[in-house]
Design a protein around this motif. Structure first.
Motif, mmCIF file in Angstrom:
data_model
loop_
_atom_site.group_PDB
_atom_site.id
_atom_site.type_symbol
_atom_site.label_atom_id
_atom_site.label_comp_id
_atom_site.label_asym_id
_atom_site.label_seq_id
_atom_site.Cartn_x
_atom_site.Cartn_y
_atom_site.Cartn_z
ATOM 1 N N LYS A 63 0.781 -1.438 -0.192
ATOM 2 C CA LYS A 63 -0.003 -0.036 -0.009
ATOM 3 C C LYS A 63 0.735 1.159 -0.034
ATOM 4 O O LYS A 63 0.282 2.306 -0.088
ATOM 5 N N GLY A 64 2.199 1.169 0.251
ATOM 6 C CA GLY A 64 2.898 2.230 0.390
ATOM 7 C C GLY A 64 4.166 2.094 1.496
ATOM 8 O O GLY A 64 4.800 0.952 1.393
ATOM 9 N N TYR A 65 4.544 2.966 2.153
ATOM 10 C CA TYR A 65 5.620 3.121 3.177
ATOM 11 C C TYR A 65 5.235 3.137 4.597
ATOM 12 O O TYR A 65 4.214 3.830 4.734
ATOM 13 N N THR A 66 5.741 2.679 5.583
ATOM 14 C CA THR A 66 5.557 2.812 6.993
ATOM 15 C C THR A 66 7.023 3.181 7.624
ATOM 16 O O THR A 66 8.096 2.901 7.052
ATOM 17 N N LEU A 67 6.892 4.251 8.294
ATOM 18 C CA LEU A 67 8.156 4.921 8.996
ATOM 19 C C LEU A 67 7.688 5.186 10.384
ATOM 20 O O LEU A 67 6.680 5.294 10.945
ATOM 21 N N ALA A 68 8.731 4.297 11.425
ATOM 22 C CA ALA A 68 8.550 4.298 12.732
ATOM 23 C C ALA A 68 9.740 4.667 13.439
ATOM 24 O O ALA A 68 10.886 4.295 13.008
ATOM 25 N N PHE A 69 9.666 5.488 14.494
ATOM 26 C CA PHE A 69 10.921 5.956 15.292
ATOM 27 C C PHE A 69 10.452 6.333 16.484
ATOM 28 O O PHE A 69 9.179 6.617 16.734
ATOM 29 N N ASP A 70 11.478 6.631 17.594
ATOM 30 C CA ASP A 70 11.249 7.176 18.703
ATOM 31 C C ASP A 70 12.302 8.510 18.869
ATOM 32 O O ASP A 70 13.046 8.636 18.160
ATOM 33 N N ILE A 71 11.553 9.587 19.415
ATOM 34 C CA ILE A 71 12.388 10.761 19.570
ATOM 35 C C ILE A 71 11.853 11.551 20.684
ATOM 36 O O ILE A 71 10.926 11.256 21.194
ATOM 37 N N LYS A 72 13.072 12.238 21.127
ATOM 38 C CA LYS A 72 12.516 13.077 22.543
ATOM 39 C C LYS A 72 12.666 14.609 22.366
ATOM 40 O O LYS A 72 13.133 14.859 21.538
ATOM 41 N N ASN A 73 11.926 15.291 23.317
ATOM 42 C CA ASN A 73 12.228 16.912 23.167
ATOM 43 C C ASN A 73 12.411 16.917 24.784
ATOM 44 O O ASN A 73 12.902 15.971 25.221
ATOM 45 N N LYS A 74 12.420 18.208 25.283
ATOM 46 C CA LYS A 74 12.987 18.481 26.740
ATOM 47 C C LYS A 74 12.098 17.686 27.562
ATOM 48 O O LYS A 74 12.648 17.266 28.386
ATOM 49 N N THR A 75 11.053 17.496 27.418
ATOM 50 C CA THR A 75 10.116 16.808 28.550
ATOM 51 C C THR A 75 9.363 15.434 28.084
ATOM 52 O O THR A 75 9.021 14.901 29.138
ATOM 53 N N GLU A 76 9.462 15.106 26.978
ATOM 54 C CA GLU A 76 8.643 14.052 26.382
ATOM 55 C C GLU A 76 9.278 13.239 25.624
ATOM 56 O O GLU A 76 10.145 13.397 24.806
ATOM 57 N N THR A 77 8.862 11.982 25.660
ATOM 58 C CA THR A 77 9.317 11.006 24.615
ATOM 59 C C THR A 77 8.200 10.584 23.712
ATOM 60 O O THR A 77 7.052 10.434 24.268
ATOM 61 N N TYR A 78 8.467 10.495 22.363
ATOM 62 C CA TYR A 78 7.256 10.062 21.218
ATOM 63 C C TYR A 78 7.506 8.894 20.718
ATOM 64 O O TYR A 78 8.935 8.531 20.303
ATOM 65 N N GLN A 79 6.813 7.948 20.523
ATOM 66 C CA GLN A 79 6.680 6.924 19.455
ATOM 67 C C GLN A 79 6.132 7.353 18.364
ATOM 68 O O GLN A 79 4.580 7.529 18.651
ATOM 69 N N VAL A 80 6.461 7.349 17.076
ATOM 70 C CA VAL A 80 5.818 8.037 15.990
ATOM 71 C C VAL A 80 5.798 6.799 15.034
ATOM 72 O O VAL A 80 6.784 6.179 14.665
ATOM 73 N N ASN A 81 4.672 6.604 14.407
ATOM 74 C CA ASN A 81 4.405 5.582 13.460
ATOM 75 C C ASN A 81 3.660 6.464 12.146
ATOM 76 O O ASN A 81 2.763 7.018 12.490
ATOM 77 N N ALA A 82 4.150 6.434 11.095
ATOM 78 C CA ALA A 82 3.577 6.964 9.850
ATOM 79 C C ALA A 82 3.166 6.041 8.792
ATOM 80 O O ALA A 82 4.109 5.354 8.355
ATOM 81 N N GLN A 83 2.382 6.414 7.975
ATOM 82 C CA GLN A 83 2.069 5.751 6.769
ATOM 83 C C GLN A 83 1.988 6.712 5.629
ATOM 84 O O GLN A 83 1.424 7.856 5.683
ATOM 85 N N PHE A 84 2.834 6.229 4.362
ATOM 86 C CA PHE A 84 2.559 7.283 3.451
ATOM 87 C C PHE A 84 2.176 6.526 1.967
ATOM 88 O O PHE A 84 2.667 5.332 1.795
ATOM 89 N N PHE A 85 1.262 6.967 1.370
ATOM 90 C CA PHE A 85 0.595 6.197 0.393
ATOM 91 C C PHE A 85 0.720 6.843 -1.032
ATOM 92 O O PHE A 85 1.182 8.167 -1.126
ATOM 93 N N PRO A 86 0.615 6.248 -2.190
ATOM 94 C CA PRO A 86 1.042 6.635 -3.333
ATOM 95 C C PRO A 86 0.282 7.862 -3.961
ATOM 96 O O PRO A 86 0.789 8.724 -4.931
ATOM 97 N N ASN A 87 -0.815 8.078 -3.307
ATOM 98 C CA ASN A 87 -1.657 9.218 -3.944
ATOM 99 C C ASN A 87 -1.227 10.649 -2.952
ATOM 100 O O ASN A 87 -2.040 11.585 -3.025
ATOM 101 N N LYS A 88 -0.067 10.439 -2.404
ATOM 102 C CA LYS A 88 0.423 11.475 -1.544
ATOM 103 C C LYS A 88 -0.319 11.874 -0.285
ATOM 104 O O LYS A 88 -0.368 13.015 -0.054
ATOM 105 N N LYS A 89 -1.108 10.792 0.173
ATOM 106 C CA LYS A 89 -1.744 11.269 1.505
ATOM 107 C C LYS A 89 -0.944 10.301 2.399
ATOM 108 O O LYS A 89 -0.376 9.336 2.167
ATOM 109 N N GLY A 90 -1.285 10.717 3.781
ATOM 110 C CA GLY A 90 -0.589 9.836 4.891
ATOM 111 C C GLY A 90 -1.135 10.176 6.126
ATOM 112 O O GLY A 90 -2.144 10.794 6.368
ATOM 113 N N ASN A 91 -0.696 9.323 7.159
ATOM 114 C CA ASN A 91 -1.164 9.241 8.412
ATOM 115 C C ASN A 91 0.004 9.260 9.408
ATOM 116 O O ASN A 91 0.932 8.654 9.144
ATOM 117 N N ILE A 92 0.018 10.007 10.413
ATOM 118 C CA ILE A 92 0.967 10.084 11.596
ATOM 119 C C ILE A 92 0.407 9.819 12.917
ATOM 120 O O ILE A 92 -0.640 10.640 13.278
#
Length: 188
Positions: free
Chosen positions: A135-164
């Protein structure tokens, strides 16, 4: 005679329903669309802008919706982001994001008064995985800022739409849907 008429009406309804369902099939993904998506994602130089925020629906968010405090056209589980500044930018291995947050905090970290309550991060993510699927691509990673940690999962589709989808160490989860495009600029 009445039974035959009812049977004919039912059969007509079933045929119309079958034809209607057949015409709503999902569009085929062309090899050209998939190749363009592959070039954009593997080039690691793109920007995503959200059109909708989809927070976890809670009693507090229901109360806000019932009070009429959400933007026009929004519901407690689907908030229109038109006019809101937001972005997710990838440039090489660096990621920069800013999304308005709609939902509840689980822990303190920053106060509600006098501070920016958006989801915001910048840097080189940890545990990054990028996978291609039918269906497209998935991107997953962890990242931090000063106070929080985030788990991010993104999906990108050929019609140039996506979900994060974003899970935070301090907030209830939220997802964003929108469009992405290739960029040539480098992150600051």
């Amino acid at each position: 005679m009445k039974m035959k008429s009812i049977f004919k009406v039912i059969m007509l309804f079933v045929m119309i329903l079958a034809i209607g369902c057949a015409s709503t099939s999902t569009p085929e993904i062309t090899a050209e669309q998939m190749k363009e998506l592959e070039t954009i994602v593997n080039g690691k130089s793109f920007e995503f802008n959200a059109r909708w925020a989809r927070p976890l629906t809670t009693n507090s968010l229901n109360s806000i919706a019932n009070a009429g405090l959400l933007p026009p056209g929004s519901t407690n589980s689907n908030i229109d982001m038109t006019g809101n500044n937001n972005y997710f930018k990838m440039s090489g291995d660096s990621i920069k994001a800013y999304f308005p947050y709609f939902g509840e905090r689980q822990l303190g970290g920053t106060g509600y008064l006098g501070s920016d309550n958006a989801i915001q991060f910048e840097g080189i993510p940890e545990n990054m995985k990028m996978d291609k699927n039918e269906k497209g691509y998935t991107l997953a990673f962890d990242i931090k800022n000063k106070t929080e940690t985030y788990q991010v999962n993104a999906q990108f589709f050929p019609n140039k739409k996506g979900n994060i989808n974003i899970n935070s160490s301090h907030r209830f989860p939220i997802s964003y849907t929108g469009n992405f495009k290739k960029t040539e600029e480098q992150l600051n």
